[in-house]
Motif scaffolding. Structure first.
Motif: not given
Length: 65
Positions: A21-46
């Motif tokens: 369950i923790g892994d699911i939340f971590t993956t979802f959080g990373s997906a949200v963070a990466a998509s927000r970075s791309v939408e803002a024109g920034r590079r997502p965190r490695a």
């Protein structure tokens, strides 16, 4: 002795469940963070890209659409 082993297996099973369950939340959080970075024109965190199974170096080579 059998009761102890049974209880130990029960605890290990619940730990695996909570870990999954923790892994699911971590993956979802990373997906949200990466998509927000791309939408803002920034590079997502490695780290976020790695959690999503993407190579950060390969992401850098991608062009804009």
């Amino acid at each position: 002795m059998r009761a102890v082993a049974r209880e130990r297996l029960k605890i290990m099973g619940s730990r695996k469940l909570f870990s999954a369950i923790g892994d699911i939340f971590t993956t979802f959080g990373s997906a949200v963070a990466a998509s927000r970075s791309v939408e803002a024109g920034r590079r997502p965190r490695a780290n976020d890209l790695r959690k999503l199974g993407m190579d950060p170096a390969a992401f850098d080579k991608m062009g804009r659409f």
